[in-house]
Scaffold this active site. Structure first.
Site, PDB file in Angstrom:
ATOM      1  N   GLU A 111      14.043  32.059 -31.874  1.00 18.16           N
ATOM      2  CA  GLU A 111      13.637  31.087 -30.845  1.00 18.16           C
ATOM      3  C   GLU A 111      12.404  30.351 -31.344  1.00 18.16           C
ATOM      4  O   GLU A 111      11.812  30.735 -32.368  1.00 18.16           O
ATOM      5  CB  GLU A 111      13.373  31.789 -29.502  1.00 18.16           C
ATOM      6  CG  GLU A 111      14.674  32.200 -28.797  1.00 18.16           C
ATOM      7  CD  GLU A 111      14.471  32.816 -27.424  1.00 18.16           C
ATOM      8  OE1 GLU A 111      13.327  32.884 -26.951  1.00 18.16           O
ATOM      9  OE2 GLU A 111      15.481  33.246 -26.836  1.00 18.16           O
TER      10      GLU A 111
ATOM     11  N   HIS B 132      10.163  23.886 -19.921  1.00 17.37           N
ATOM     12  CA  HIS B 132      11.152  24.286 -20.932  1.00 17.37           C
ATOM     13  C   HIS B 132      11.880  23.021 -21.394  1.00 17.37           C
ATOM     14  O   HIS B 132      12.275  22.199 -20.567  1.00 17.37           O
ATOM     15  CB  HIS B 132      12.131  25.281 -20.312  1.00 17.37           C
ATOM     16  CG  HIS B 132      13.003  25.994 -21.305  1.00 17.37           C
ATOM     17  ND1 HIS B 132      13.979  25.347 -22.030  1.00 17.37           N
ATOM     18  CD2 HIS B 132      13.041  27.288 -21.685  1.00 17.37           C
ATOM     19  CE1 HIS B 132      14.581  26.237 -22.821  1.00 17.37           C
ATOM     20  NE2 HIS B 132      14.031  27.419 -22.633  1.00 17.37           N
TER      21      HIS B 132
ATOM     22  N   ARG C 144       7.089  25.276 -27.881  1.00 16.25           N
ATOM     23  CA  ARG C 144       7.577  24.522 -26.718  1.00 16.25           C
ATOM     24  C   ARG C 144       6.717  23.321 -26.370  1.00 16.25           C
ATOM     25  O   ARG C 144       7.224  22.258 -26.039  1.00 16.25           O
ATOM     26  CB  ARG C 144       7.604  25.445 -25.500  1.00 16.25           C
ATOM     27  CG  ARG C 144       8.968  25.950 -25.256  1.00 16.25           C
ATOM     28  CD  ARG C 144       9.059  26.841 -24.084  1.00 16.25           C
ATOM     29  NE  ARG C 144      10.129  27.765 -24.414  1.00 16.25           N
ATOM     30  CZ  ARG C 144      10.451  28.805 -23.707  1.00 16.25           C
ATOM     31  NH1 ARG C 144       9.790  29.078 -22.613  1.00 16.25           N
ATOM     32  NH2 ARG C 144      11.434  29.574 -24.078  1.00 16.25           N
TER      33      ARG C 144
ATOM     34  N   HIS D  94       9.280  25.715 -15.883  1.00 15.96           N
ATOM     35  CA  HIS D  94       9.956  26.981 -16.183  1.00 15.96           C
ATOM     36  C   HIS D  94       9.059  28.194 -15.950  1.00 15.96           C
ATOM     37  O   HIS D  94       9.549  29.229 -15.507  1.00 15.96           O
ATOM     38  CB  HIS D  94      10.399  26.946 -17.648  1.00 15.96           C
ATOM     39  CG  HIS D  94      11.155  28.150 -18.108  1.00 15.96           C
ATOM     40  ND1 HIS D  94      12.277  28.614 -17.471  1.00 15.96           N
ATOM     41  CD2 HIS D  94      10.956  28.988 -19.157  1.00 15.96           C
ATOM     42  CE1 HIS D  94      12.749  29.694 -18.113  1.00 15.96           C
ATOM     43  NE2 HIS D  94      11.950  29.945 -19.117  1.00 15.96           N
TER      44      HIS D  94
ATOM     45  N   ARG E 176       3.006  29.697 -23.822  1.00 12.82           N
ATOM     46  CA  ARG E 176       3.668  30.993 -24.035  1.00 12.82           C
ATOM     47  C   ARG E 176       4.705  30.912 -25.157  1.00 12.82           C
ATOM     48  O   ARG E 176       5.512  29.982 -25.210  1.00 12.82           O
ATOM     49  CB  ARG E 176       4.360  31.420 -22.740  1.00 12.82           C
ATOM     50  CG  ARG E 176       5.103  32.732 -22.814  1.00 12.82           C
ATOM     51  CD  ARG E 176       5.692  33.071 -21.465  1.00 12.82           C
ATOM     52  NE  ARG E 176       6.685  32.117 -21.050  1.00 12.82           N
ATOM     53  CZ  ARG E 176       7.985  32.214 -21.293  1.00 12.82           C
ATOM     54  NH1 ARG E 176       8.452  33.240 -21.980  1.00 12.82           N
ATOM     55  NH2 ARG E 176       8.824  31.292 -20.852  1.00 12.82           N
TER      56      ARG E 176
HETATM   57  C1  SIN Z   1      15.214  30.804 -22.976  1.00  7.68           C
HETATM   58  O1  SIN Z   1      16.170  31.542 -23.004  1.00  7.68           O
HETATM   59  O2  SIN Z   1      15.154  29.735 -23.570  1.00  7.68           O
HETATM   60  C2  SIN Z   1      14.047  31.195 -22.135  1.00  7.68           C
HETATM   61  C3  SIN Z   1      13.231  32.181 -22.837  1.00  7.68           C
HETATM   62  C4  SIN Z   1      11.847  32.162 -22.304  1.00  7.68           C
HETATM   63  O3  SIN Z   1      11.498  31.337 -21.459  1.00  7.68           O
HETATM   64  O4  SIN Z   1      11.055  32.979 -22.764  1.00  7.68           O
END
Ligand code: SIN
Length: 546
Positions: free
Chosen positions: A126, A243, A289, A350, A385
């Site tokens: 991620e 997000h 992000r 988010h 975060r």
């Molecule tokens: C996601 O699955 O993109 C959300 C994960 C997160 O907000 O930590």
């Protein structure tokens, strides 16, 4: 809102219950705290809805933890600090990354559904993680699997008294300590005084201060607002994380399309069909992000549109359906085919990074009150975060709360049992349902328009003025969920705006067009608020002072 209590009219005197510990909220932080505390103490878990109606339940991506040979706590530490844009509390991050792997392994013992290839865990990538380190369950249904497993453990392996459909209106305080909470049974309308030696707030976030959010309707910032009313410090409220890939729609909540899709290679495209993150960040779509959202805002402004695209059409279709069953199916129901369509997306509220200030044992500044999960501000997220650190935070710090209870309860038990409290007189006026519904919509519109992804002083002053107007148009609430929620939303919103106005720089999730640079010399510190005169409800409202 300046009163320590939001209580309202009640004809009968409230009944009383006594516990060692009450836990408020049923996401990962609440369930972990309740299961752990009940090994030794008499525990109640109170939730305003049903157990599964939480933000945790909706979590798709997974849990970040250094579990592979190529990973280490040091690497996870560095990634978290780097993403946090200068404001992480390093001691808390160190604890998160070092205790995290063991907590995740313990969770796996009660939740066998974590995805594996043979014996090995499947680890996802991620944004802003240097190695794949996200464990997930049911493909993209991690929150649902984890919640179900913890709830099962609580129901069958422990003696937690579960109280659903009970809204906690306020914390009870006496002599500068938290001694429990007042709850309203939403089915009978009865109030109860729940006395407890220790109270754990795990009520989640406050996404409902915006019109468009991935958070469920219950995410109204109740815990932050009641903690503030009770005199606990709240902080970092200006840092609200958007997000990058909410499905573009006006539904509530907005359907999230997990970042793990970009981890598998999906692209972000602008209206010219270009991968606009290439060249903006070395990790392109997998940048942090805040960096991705900032560029998305620029791209949308340039194109005069309020959405962009997520493109997974070049990826293997079988892999997509197997790895992302929930996203594939939900998109299909909404008319999109993940394998063949470019999916319209937009940044969407988010996660609330700020919240109740805690130390590394989950202790708030109000003795007897602990906080865990999104409602807490442990400092691990800094100003931005790192993806999938939030479920980990709930696991790690609820475990530490359980350990700290042993010390606190032994010290405090006798004293708390002898305390009396004095509740304020009730209000009978209340507000009409249409005023409350309209007020909530207006608040969300003001916050979205002026205090969203890009902020400026003029806009935020307009928002603050409108919030003041709304507040002064309202009567004190009656015993009504929607009324209480609106007051809590107002409290949280005002603190978001006040902190965002004060912070005259751009950092992490806080982006100001009038102060576009990061200013370490003046702003590399946290902004906290604390109500010091909560006892005197006749005082002028510090909530609404400029
Ligand atoms: C996601 O699955 O993109 C959300 C994960 C997160 O907000 O930590």
């Amino acid at each position: 809102m300046t009163r320590p209590y939001l209580l309202a009219a009640t004809d009968s005197s409230p009944s009383r219950r006594f516990y060692d510990v009450i836990v408020i909220g049923s996401g990962i932080g609440g369930l972990t705290a309740a299961v752990g505390a009940a090994r030794k103490w008499k525990v109640a878990l109170i939730t305003k809805s049903v157990l599964r109606d939480t933000t945790t339940f909706l979590a798709q991506g997974g849990i970040a933890a250094a579990l592979s040979e190529q990973d280490s706590a040091d690497l996870h530490f560095e990634d978290t600090i780097r993403a946090g844009a200068g404001l992480c509390r390093e001691e808390a991050v160190r604890i998160l990354v070092e205790e995290g792997p063991l907590r995740v392994r313990e969770l796996m013992e009660i939740c066998p559904k974590f995805d594996r290839a043979g014996d090995d865990l499947v680890l996802a990538s991620e944004g802003a993680h240097t190695v794949p380190r996200i464990v997930h369950a049911g493909g993209d249904a991690t929150g649902m699997q984890v919640t179900s497993a913890l709830a099962e453990a609580m129901r069958h392996g422990s003696r937690v008294q579960v109280l659903e459909n009970e809204f906690v209106v306020d914390l009870l305080t006496n002599g500068g300590r938290c001694i429990g909470a007042v709850s309203l049974d939403l089915r009978t309308g009865d109030f109860t005084l729940n006395f407890a030696t220790a109270t754990v707030l795990a009520t989640g976030g406050s996404g409902q201060i915006y019109s468009l959010t991935t958070n469920p309707r219950i995410a109204t910032g109740d815990g932050m607002a009641m903690a503030w009313r009770a005199g606990a410090a709240i902080g970092d409220m200006e840092f609200v994380q958007f997000h990058p890939t909410g499905l573009y729609s006006d539904e509530s909540p907005i359907f999230l399309i997990t970042e793990a899709l970009r981890g598998e290679g999906a692209y972000l495209l602008n209206h010219a069909g270009e991968r606009f993150m290439v060249g903006v960040d070395p990790r392109a779509e997998l940048g942090p992000r805040d960096v991705v959202v900032k560029e998305m805002v620029r791209q949308m402004q340039d194109a005069g549109k309020d959405f962009l695209f997520l493109d997974a059409t070049h990826l293997d279709c079988d892999m997509l359906r197997q790895r992302f069953p929930n996203v594939s199916e939900t998109l299909r129901e909404k008319g999109y085919d993940l394998c063949h369509d470019k999916i319209p997306i937009a940044p969407v509220c988010h996660y609330m990074i700020g919240g109740i200030v805690t130390d590394v044992w989950g202790r708030s500044t109000l003795p007897g009150l602990y906080a865990s999960g999104e409602v807490a501000n442990t400092g691990v997220h800094g100003a931005n975060r790192l993806a999938s650190n939030s479920l980990l935070e709930g696991l790690v710090f609820s475990d530490r709360i359980v350990r700290d209870l042993d010390r606190y309860i032994v010290d405090m038990e006798e004293l708390v049992r002898r305390l009396e409290i004095d509740l304020p007189g009730p209000s009978r006026k209340g507000n009409r349902p249409e005023e409350i519904a309209g007020g909530r919509r207006h608040l969300q519109t003001m916050m979205s328009r002026y205090v969203g992804t890009v902020r400026s002083e003029d806009g935020m002053l307009t928002a603050l003025e409108e919030l003041r107007r709304l507040h002064s148009s309202l009567q004190a609430p009656r015993a009504d969920l929607e009324e209480y929620e609106l007051f809590n939303l107002l409290t949280v919103s005002v603190h978001v705006v006040r902190a965002a106005l004060l912070r005259q720089e751009s950092r992490g999730a806080h982006l100001r067009e009038d102060f576009p640079e990061t200013d370490d010399a003046n702003w590399k510190h946290h902004i906290n608020f604390r109500l010091r005169e909560a006892e005197d409800e006749r005082k002028r409202s510090p909530l609404l002072e400029g």
